[in-house]
Write a protein that holds these residues in place. Structure first.
Motif, PDB file in Angstrom:
ATOM      1  N   GLY A   1       0.704  -1.164  -0.083  1.00 60.26           N
ATOM      2  CA  GLY A   1      -0.006  -0.059  -0.114  1.00 60.26           C
ATOM      3  C   GLY A   1       0.856   1.258   0.134  1.00 60.26           C
ATOM      4  N   LEU A   2       2.023   1.359   0.321  1.00 57.44           N
ATOM      5  CA  LEU A   2       2.908   2.440   0.146  1.00 57.44           C
ATOM      6  C   LEU A   2       3.341   2.697  -1.202  1.00 57.44           C
ATOM      7  CD1 LEU A   2       5.276   1.611   3.358  1.00 57.44           C
ATOM      8  CD2 LEU A   2       3.488   3.122   3.221  1.00 57.44           C
ATOM      9  N   TYR A   3       3.180   2.089  -2.187  1.00 60.61           N
ATOM     10  CA  TYR A   3       3.353   2.447  -3.290  1.00 60.61           C
ATOM     11  C   TYR A   3       2.541   2.838  -4.294  1.00 60.61           C
ATOM     12  CZ  TYR A   3       7.752   0.496  -1.733  1.00 60.61           C
ATOM     13  OH  TYR A   3       8.967   0.223  -1.047  1.00 60.61           O
ATOM     14  N   THR A   4       1.237   3.196  -3.960  1.00 58.36           N
ATOM     15  CA  THR A   4       0.186   3.473  -4.885  1.00 58.36           C
ATOM     16  C   THR A   4      -0.861   4.295  -4.053  1.00 58.36           C
ATOM     17  OG1 THR A   4      -1.272   2.519  -6.623  1.00 58.36           O
ATOM     18  CG2 THR A   4      -1.161   1.333  -4.557  1.00 58.36           C
ATOM     19  N   ALA A   5      -2.080   4.838  -4.828  1.00 56.72           N
ATOM     20  CA  ALA A   5      -3.078   5.535  -4.220  1.00 56.72           C
ATOM     21  C   ALA A   5      -2.599   6.615  -3.465  1.00 56.72           C
ATOM     22  CB  ALA A   5      -3.800   4.521  -3.699  1.00 56.72           C
ATOM     23  N   ALA A   6      -3.142   7.057  -2.261  1.00 52.45           N
ATOM     24  CA  ALA A   6      -3.141   8.231  -1.226  1.00 52.45           C
ATOM     25  C   ALA A   6      -1.733   8.254  -0.691  1.00 52.45           C
ATOM     26  CB  ALA A   6      -4.266   8.600  -0.710  1.00 52.45           C
ATOM     27  N   ALA A   7      -1.147   6.998  -0.747  1.00 51.67           N
ATOM     28  CA  ALA A   7       0.198   6.883   0.026  1.00 51.67           C
ATOM     29  C   ALA A   7       1.289   7.750  -0.428  1.00 51.67           C
ATOM     30  CB  ALA A   7       0.701   5.431  -0.043  1.00 51.67           C
ATOM     31  N   GLY A   8       0.960   8.072  -2.035  1.00 46.32           N
ATOM     32  CA  GLY A   8       2.137   8.777  -2.599  1.00 46.32           C
ATOM     33  C   GLY A   8       2.252  10.319  -1.835  1.00 46.32           C
ATOM     34  N   ASP A   9       0.879  10.813  -1.356  1.00 41.64           N
ATOM     35  CA  ASP A   9       0.764  12.039  -0.558  1.00 41.64           C
ATOM     36  C   ASP A   9       0.977  11.927   0.733  1.00 41.64           C
ATOM     37  OD1 ASP A   9       0.475  13.893  -2.883  1.00 41.64           O
ATOM     38  OD2 ASP A   9      -1.455  12.984  -3.053  1.00 41.64           O
TER      39      ASP A   9
ATOM     40  N   THR B   1      -4.188  -8.081 -20.346  1.00 37.93           N
ATOM     41  CA  THR B   1      -3.231  -7.486 -19.587  1.00 37.93           C
ATOM     42  C   THR B   1      -3.626  -6.058 -19.344  1.00 37.93           C
ATOM     43  OG1 THR B   1      -1.232  -8.861 -20.470  1.00 37.93           O
ATOM     44  CG2 THR B   1      -0.716  -6.872 -19.288  1.00 37.93           C
ATOM     45  N   VAL B   2      -3.852  -5.465 -18.071  1.00 40.56           N
ATOM     46  CA  VAL B   2      -4.382  -4.381 -17.773  1.00 40.56           C
ATOM     47  C   VAL B   2      -3.296  -3.511 -16.972  1.00 40.56           C
ATOM     48  CG1 VAL B   2      -6.155  -3.119 -16.437  1.00 40.56           C
ATOM     49  CG2 VAL B   2      -6.504  -5.254 -17.347  1.00 40.56           C
ATOM     50  N   VAL B   3      -3.278  -2.242 -17.411  1.00 37.55           N
ATOM     51  CA  VAL B   3      -2.591  -1.328 -16.633  1.00 37.55           C
ATOM     52  C   VAL B   3      -3.544  -0.073 -16.118  1.00 37.55           C
ATOM     53  CG1 VAL B   3      -0.854   0.782 -16.756  1.00 37.55           C
ATOM     54  CG2 VAL B   3      -0.641  -1.001 -18.589  1.00 37.55           C
ATOM     55  N   LEU B   4      -3.491  -0.321 -14.580  1.00 36.64           N
ATOM     56  CA  LEU B   4      -4.490   0.869 -14.095  1.00 36.64           C
ATOM     57  C   LEU B   4      -3.594   1.831 -13.800  1.00 36.64           C
ATOM     58  CD1 LEU B   4      -7.072   1.681 -12.780  1.00 36.64           C
ATOM     59  CD2 LEU B   4      -6.554   0.270 -10.630  1.00 36.64           C
ATOM     60  N   LYS B   5      -3.825   3.041 -14.520  1.00 39.99           N
ATOM     61  CA  LYS B   5      -3.109   4.090 -14.216  1.00 39.99           C
ATOM     62  C   LYS B   5      -3.240   5.154 -13.199  1.00 39.99           C
ATOM     63  CE  LYS B   5      -4.124   5.330 -18.497  1.00 39.99           C
ATOM     64  NZ  LYS B   5      -4.199   5.851 -19.962  1.00 39.99           N
ATOM     65  N   GLY B   6      -2.001   6.059 -12.730  1.00 39.29           N
ATOM     66  CA  GLY B   6      -2.408   6.683 -11.547  1.00 39.29           C
ATOM     67  C   GLY B   6      -1.079   6.629 -10.860  1.00 39.29           C
ATOM     68  N   TRP B   7      -0.749   7.382  -9.803  1.00 44.46           N
ATOM     69  CA  TRP B   7       0.364   7.343  -9.005  1.00 44.46           C
ATOM     70  C   TRP B   7       0.493   5.834  -8.596  1.00 44.46           C
ATOM     71  CZ3 TRP B   7       2.108   5.658  -4.121  1.00 44.46           C
ATOM     72  CH2 TRP B   7       3.635   5.999  -3.971  1.00 44.46           C
ATOM     73  N   GLY B   8       1.753   5.137  -8.917  1.00 41.63           N
ATOM     74  CA  GLY B   8       1.828   3.765  -8.442  1.00 41.63           C
ATOM     75  C   GLY B   8       1.196   2.926  -9.670  1.00 41.63           C
ATOM     76  N   SER B   9       1.312   3.017 -10.850  1.00 37.50           N
ATOM     77  CA  SER B   9       0.514   2.433 -11.963  1.00 37.50           C
ATOM     78  C   SER B   9       0.635   0.772 -11.630  1.00 37.50           C
ATOM     79  CB  SER B   9       1.054   2.788 -13.046  1.00 37.50           C
ATOM     80  OG  SER B   9       0.549   4.222 -13.560  1.00 37.50           O
TER      81      SER B   9
END
Length: 491
Positions: free
Chosen positions: A190-198, A401-409
């Motif tokens: 969880g530290l590498y995607t979603a709101a953890a970026g902020d 194969t799926v890329v869910l884009k965003g911080w920590g794709s």
């Protein structure tokens, strides 16, 4: 964050607890020894990251995370720091290793302040709530988290910022906004995607010298992509290489008013190494394309029936950037998804897929959260609540194969572990970035990589080129990223 060159395992919270148990029970490392190592590592980070700081406020909860905080406090006090400990539990309420750490703090002459005490240290060490949190912080915990954030002092979080889900990267309620987070034994996914970026800030990691054998005995939940993947996937070219060996990419798009997107896709495919790139588009877009990028072969496609011949001559199709939502667009989409060659879908290609769902082999979907929500008939909030689950669901539903884009794709495939990209930056938040990614992935498939391999490699190249382009800049354009591909592609 220490620069990551190697693929690295990521874990869910319960898997890290199992790693910890293996180290203690199977390898005979006392739990308090691990706690002392964690505290020493965190304090060493304080001294190197904030060398000017001479006073700390350590926020201690009631579990082993709080025990780590007590170890930091003891080490800091013995080193001559002014140390304030704000404890949410009295030492008599603690047990096991955390109790021992609190007793050592008392032996060093330390005391605890009440939960509502003013925060007086120049740096806050967050040791309130660990990785096992599965509900919002409440009461004194929530109040102290809010006061810590409001006091505008730097914060070092131990293991995870208190209030953050270690599994999803989303806050469960009030959450520490850390400047840096140090985690131990296993990297939390969880530290590498979603709101953890902020919320997590810079990331540091210490394995606490546990035996390597514990990692082979416990499964992981995801994998962090590393730069070493690039030379392995893209070895030096043979001297007799010619354009026909580097893939024939067909980009389909460019309805009225949407010329830029497919041109960017074609440019990215060329810069990523394709030998031949054809843009099948409206006449006006085709005319613009050869002016902007004369190396593109642009074809008028006002009649969708003409597409069949071009599909048969292509190795891979990039479908969606600038495709539009007209009857012309739908006719092209239906022909393209019925072809036998690999597909990369983005933008309006995903819009039509949501309208006319299907499964096929050899394709890549590259949705942002809004597109993912449409594909799964969910809300954006539901997608972002657990990006890992959403990526798995997309891969399973569409057998892609799926890329869910965003911080920590995130990259997901059916029956495969999720891969996470730790590179990229906020300067890339501008139109056209997804078009460039589509072109890069399509190019790599045309050069012979499988859809899975091309997606991993393409996401890495895209993020690293974005990082190269963004140095010293607040904002970059998709064309800037494409121009910097040469800096990150292996020679």
């Amino acid at each position: 964050m220490t620069e990551l060159y190697r693929a690295t395992k990521l874990y869910r919270a319960h898997q890290v607890r199992e790693l910890d148990r293996q180290a203690i029970e199977a390898h005979g490392i006392p739990g308090y020894t691990l706690m002392q190592r964690a505290g020493a590592s965190a304090f060493a980070l304080v001294r190197t990251r904030w060398p000017e700081v001479r006073s700390l406020t350590v926020l201690c909860g009631g579990g082993n995370n709080g025990g780590d905080g007590y170890v930091v406090a003891s080490l800091a006090k013995r080193a001559g720091f002014e140390v304030q400990v704000i404890a949410l539990k009295s030492s008599n309420e603690l047990s096991g290793d955390a109790y021992q750490a609190a007793q050592d703090w008392h032996e060093a002459g330390g005391t605890e302040a009440a939960p509502d005490a003013d925060i007086v240290g120049d740096l806050i060490v967050d040791a309130l709530l660990g990785t096992g949190l599965d509900r919002p912080a409440s009461g004194d915990y929530a109040s102290l988290i809010k006061r810590a954030n409001d006091c505008a002092k730097p914060i070092l979080a131990i293991d995870v910022p208190s209030g953050l889900s270690a599994d999803t990267g989303q806050p469960l309620g009030e959450c520490i906004e850390a400047d840096m987070t140090i985690s131990f034994i296993g990297r939390k996914r969880g530290l590498y995607t979603a709101a953890a970026g902020d919320l997590a800030g810079e990331l540091a990691f210490d394995d606490l010298d546990v035996p390597e054998a514990i990692y082979s005995s416990v499964g992981s939940a995801a994998e962090l992509l590393g730069k070493n993947l690039l030379p392995a996937r893209l070895p030096s070219r043979a001297r007799q290489t010619h354009k026909g060996k580097l893939g024939r990419v067909l980009v389909i798009g460019g309805d009225h008013g949407y010329s830029g997107a497919p041109i960017l896709t074609g440019q990215a495919a060329l810069r990523a190494g394709s030998g031949l790139v054809t843009l099948a588009s409206r006449a006006r877009t085709a005319a613009a394309a050869v002016v902007v990028q004369p190396e593109l072969m642009a074809r008028d496609l006002d009649d969708p029936e003409a597409l069949t011949e071009w599909l048969e001559a292509s190795d891979v199709v990039a479908l969606g950037p600038g495709l539009g939502r007209s009857s012309w667009s739908l006719a092209l989409w239906r022909k393209a998804v019925a072809c036998k060659c690999p597909l990369v879908l983005d933008a309006d290609g995903l819009y039509w897929l949501a309208r006319e769902p299907l499964e096929r082999q050899n394709w890549v979907l590259t949705p942002h959260p809004g597109e993912a929500a449409r594909l799964l008939e969910a809300s954006v909030d539901e997608i972002e609540a657990d990006r890992f689950a959403a990526a798995h669901a997309l891969a399973d539903r569409y057998q892609a194969t799926v890329v869910l884009k965003g911080w920590g794709s995130l990259i997901a495939s059916p029956d495969a572990q999720v891969r996470v990209c730790p590179f990229g930056n906020p300067a890339m938040a501008t139109a056209g970035m997804g078009d460039a990614l589509t072109g890069i992935i399509a190019s790599l498939i045309g050069q012979g990589l499988s859809p899975d391999q091309a997606t991993e490699t393409g996401v890495l190249l895209h993020a690293l080129a974005g990082d190269a382009a963004a140095k010293g800049r607040r904002q970059i354009l998709a064309s800037d990223l494409i121009d910097h591909l040469a800096e990150v592609l292996p020679v």
